[in-house]
Motif scaffolding. Structure first.
Motif, PDB file in Angstrom:
ATOM      1  N   LEU A 150      35.457  45.580  44.038  1.00  0.00           N
ATOM      2  CA  LEU A 150      35.833  46.284  45.266  1.00  0.00           C
ATOM      3  C   LEU A 150      34.608  46.830  45.994  1.00  0.00           C
ATOM      4  O   LEU A 150      34.546  46.763  47.228  1.00  0.00           O
ATOM      5  CB  LEU A 150      36.820  47.412  44.950  1.00  0.00           C
ATOM      6  CG  LEU A 150      37.275  48.266  46.132  1.00  0.00           C
ATOM      7  CD1 LEU A 150      37.923  47.420  47.214  1.00  0.00           C
ATOM      8  CD2 LEU A 150      38.231  49.359  45.664  1.00  0.00           C
ATOM      9  N   TRP A 209      43.715  45.926  49.052  1.00  0.00           N
ATOM     10  CA  TRP A 209      43.321  45.589  47.685  1.00  0.00           C
ATOM     11  C   TRP A 209      44.411  46.010  46.704  1.00  0.00           C
ATOM     12  O   TRP A 209      44.848  45.228  45.858  1.00  0.00           O
ATOM     13  CB  TRP A 209      42.001  46.289  47.366  1.00  0.00           C
ATOM     14  CG  TRP A 209      41.376  45.970  46.052  1.00  0.00           C
ATOM     15  CD1 TRP A 209      41.701  46.512  44.833  1.00  0.00           C
ATOM     16  CD2 TRP A 209      40.303  45.068  45.801  1.00  0.00           C
ATOM     17  NE1 TRP A 209      40.904  45.998  43.855  1.00  0.00           N
ATOM     18  CE2 TRP A 209      40.026  45.115  44.423  1.00  0.00           C
ATOM     19  CE3 TRP A 209      39.531  44.238  46.612  1.00  0.00           C
ATOM     20  CZ2 TRP A 209      39.018  44.357  43.834  1.00  0.00           C
ATOM     21  CZ3 TRP A 209      38.527  43.489  46.029  1.00  0.00           C
ATOM     22  CH2 TRP A 209      38.285  43.542  44.655  1.00  0.00           C
ATOM     23  N   ASN A 210      44.854  47.238  46.827  1.00  0.00           N
ATOM     24  CA  ASN A 210      45.899  47.764  45.940  1.00  0.00           C
ATOM     25  C   ASN A 210      47.243  47.092  46.189  1.00  0.00           C
ATOM     26  O   ASN A 210      47.992  46.813  45.252  1.00  0.00           O
ATOM     27  CB  ASN A 210      46.013  49.279  46.092  1.00  0.00           C
ATOM     28  CG  ASN A 210      44.764  49.989  45.598  1.00  0.00           C
ATOM     29  OD1 ASN A 210      44.120  49.564  44.653  1.00  0.00           O
ATOM     30  ND2 ASN A 210      44.411  51.073  46.268  1.00  0.00           N
ATOM     31  N   HIS A 264      35.266  38.541  47.094  1.00  0.00           N
ATOM     32  CA  HIS A 264      34.939  39.361  45.926  1.00  0.00           C
ATOM     33  C   HIS A 264      36.187  39.658  45.092  1.00  0.00           C
ATOM     34  O   HIS A 264      36.125  40.437  44.147  1.00  0.00           O
ATOM     35  CB  HIS A 264      34.250  40.651  46.367  1.00  0.00           C
ATOM     36  CG  HIS A 264      32.936  40.391  47.045  1.00  0.00           C
ATOM     37  ND1 HIS A 264      31.790  40.065  46.357  1.00  0.00           N
ATOM     38  CD2 HIS A 264      32.604  40.365  48.362  1.00  0.00           C
ATOM     39  CE1 HIS A 264      30.811  39.866  47.216  1.00  0.00           C
ATOM     40  NE2 HIS A 264      31.283  40.039  48.441  1.00  0.00           N
ATOM     41  N   ILE A 265      37.293  39.046  45.453  1.00  0.00           N
ATOM     42  CA  ILE A 265      38.539  39.164  44.692  1.00  0.00           C
ATOM     43  C   ILE A 265      38.589  37.982  43.730  1.00  0.00           C
ATOM     44  O   ILE A 265      38.471  36.828  44.158  1.00  0.00           O
ATOM     45  CB  ILE A 265      39.769  39.173  45.631  1.00  0.00           C
ATOM     46  CG1 ILE A 265      39.725  40.383  46.564  1.00  0.00           C
ATOM     47  CG2 ILE A 265      41.052  39.148  44.823  1.00  0.00           C
ATOM     48  CD1 ILE A 265      40.801  40.383  47.636  1.00  0.00           C
ATOM     49  N   PHE A 275      41.101  48.347  53.826  1.00  0.00           N
ATOM     50  CA  PHE A 275      40.845  47.311  52.827  1.00  0.00           C
ATOM     51  C   PHE A 275      41.171  47.798  51.418  1.00  0.00           C
ATOM     52  O   PHE A 275      41.671  47.032  50.594  1.00  0.00           O
ATOM     53  CB  PHE A 275      39.410  46.777  52.900  1.00  0.00           C
ATOM     54  CG  PHE A 275      39.245  45.495  52.132  1.00  0.00           C
ATOM     55  CD1 PHE A 275      39.680  44.294  52.670  1.00  0.00           C
ATOM     56  CD2 PHE A 275      38.706  45.486  50.860  1.00  0.00           C
ATOM     57  CE1 PHE A 275      39.570  43.099  51.958  1.00  0.00           C
ATOM     58  CE2 PHE A 275      38.583  44.306  50.139  1.00  0.00           C
ATOM     59  CZ  PHE A 275      39.018  43.107  50.692  1.00  0.00           C
ATOM     60  N   VAL A 276      40.920  49.053  51.148  1.00  0.00           N
ATOM     61  CA  VAL A 276      41.301  49.617  49.841  1.00  0.00           C
ATOM     62  C   VAL A 276      42.815  49.555  49.687  1.00  0.00           C
ATOM     63  O   VAL A 276      43.328  49.167  48.629  1.00  0.00           O
ATOM     64  CB  VAL A 276      40.779  51.062  49.675  1.00  0.00           C
ATOM     65  CG1 VAL A 276      41.342  51.702  48.410  1.00  0.00           C
ATOM     66  CG2 VAL A 276      39.253  51.077  49.648  1.00  0.00           C
ATOM     67  N   ALA A 284      44.744  43.159  43.792  1.00  0.00           N
ATOM     68  CA  ALA A 284      43.478  42.443  43.690  1.00  0.00           C
ATOM     69  C   ALA A 284      42.691  42.894  42.466  1.00  0.00           C
ATOM     70  O   ALA A 284      42.756  44.052  42.051  1.00  0.00           O
ATOM     71  CB  ALA A 284      42.643  42.660  44.946  1.00  0.00           C
ATOM     72  N   GLN A 285      41.945  41.950  41.940  1.00  0.00           N
ATOM     73  CA  GLN A 285      41.004  42.212  40.858  1.00  0.00           C
ATOM     74  C   GLN A 285      39.646  41.696  41.312  1.00  0.00           C
ATOM     75  O   GLN A 285      39.569  40.743  42.070  1.00  0.00           O
ATOM     76  CB  GLN A 285      41.434  41.488  39.582  1.00  0.00           C
ATOM     77  CG  GLN A 285      42.786  41.912  39.079  1.00  0.00           C
ATOM     78  CD  GLN A 285      43.297  40.990  37.968  1.00  0.00           C
ATOM     79  OE1 GLN A 285      42.590  40.113  37.496  1.00  0.00           O
ATOM     80  NE2 GLN A 285      44.546  41.193  37.577  1.00  0.00           N
ATOM     81  N   CYS A 330      37.168  39.342  50.938  1.00  0.00           N
ATOM     82  CA  CYS A 330      38.128  38.793  49.978  1.00  0.00           C
ATOM     83  C   CYS A 330      37.482  37.854  48.964  1.00  0.00           C
ATOM     84  O   CYS A 330      38.049  37.615  47.895  1.00  0.00           O
ATOM     85  CB  CYS A 330      39.261  38.077  50.707  1.00  0.00           C
ATOM     86  SG  CYS A 330      40.399  39.195  51.561  1.00  0.00           S
ATOM     87  N   ALA A 390      33.107  44.101  47.939  1.00  0.00           N
ATOM     88  CA  ALA A 390      34.010  43.745  49.036  1.00  0.00           C
ATOM     89  C   ALA A 390      33.878  44.738  50.184  1.00  0.00           C
ATOM     90  O   ALA A 390      33.788  44.340  51.354  1.00  0.00           O
ATOM     91  CB  ALA A 390      35.457  43.690  48.538  1.00  0.00           C
TER      92      ALA A 390
END
Length: 176
Positions: free
Chosen positions: A161, A152-153, A22-23, A148-149, A157-158, A20, A164
């Protein structure tokens, strides 16, 4: 929006937070307020992702403060693997607190029985807490790359990825 990674421990929560980090549109931390009491204990900043297995003992307070507005992830791992990891840590941390505080010494049970009982208790506490919440997600360590993908969606998240996802190849806070 706040996101809480609810878990029993020994299930990849440290790795989850590393991923996270990396978000770019959320901060993320692991057990960042675990030593605090009162209102400070749950005073997380906005747009923050927090993983802390001790939150499973504060679910009433978490509900009162964040209720249905937060997003909640129930992070799990293969149950037997988690139990075995806890057995290795029976003499400190949450297992010591559970054995000595909740079970008042736990002298009649083996380390395996205590770790298994802890896992059952925490898993059921989290499942009951999540019942009726609008924003929940199950996340299994063994499916981390795909879960995790989805995570993320789900949170919008920005960031990076690919970096991450690479974190899931590193074992953080592993038992010896």
């Amino acid at each position: 929006m706040n996101i809480f990674i609810l878990n029993a421990g020994r299930c990849g929560s440290s790795t989850f937070v590393q991923a996270c980090k990396h978000i770019s549109n959320f901060s993320a931390a692991h057990e960042s307020r675990s030593t605090l009491t009162g209102d400070l204990r749950l005073a997380y900043p906005d747009n923050h992702i927090e993983a802390d297995n001790r939150l499973c003992w504060m679910l009433g307070r978490l509900d009162q403060k964040y209720g249905n507005d937060a997003y909640y992830v129930h992070l799990t791992r293969d149950r037997q693997a988690s139990v075995e990891s806890f057995v290795k840590r029976m003499d400190y941390g949450i297992m010591r607190a559970y054995r000595e505080g909740i079970l008042m010494g736990g002298q009649q049970q083996s380390a395996l029985e205590i770790a298994s009982d802890y896992m059952n208790t925490v898993s059921r506490n989290i499942s009951l807490f999540l019942k009726g919440k609008d924003h929940t997600m199950m996340f299994n360590l063994e499916n981390a790359s795909s879960d995790f993908v989805d995570f993320w969606n789900w949170i919008g998240a920005q960031g990076e990825l690919d970096k991450a996802l690479a974190e899931w190849q590193i074992r953080y806070n592993a038992s010896v």
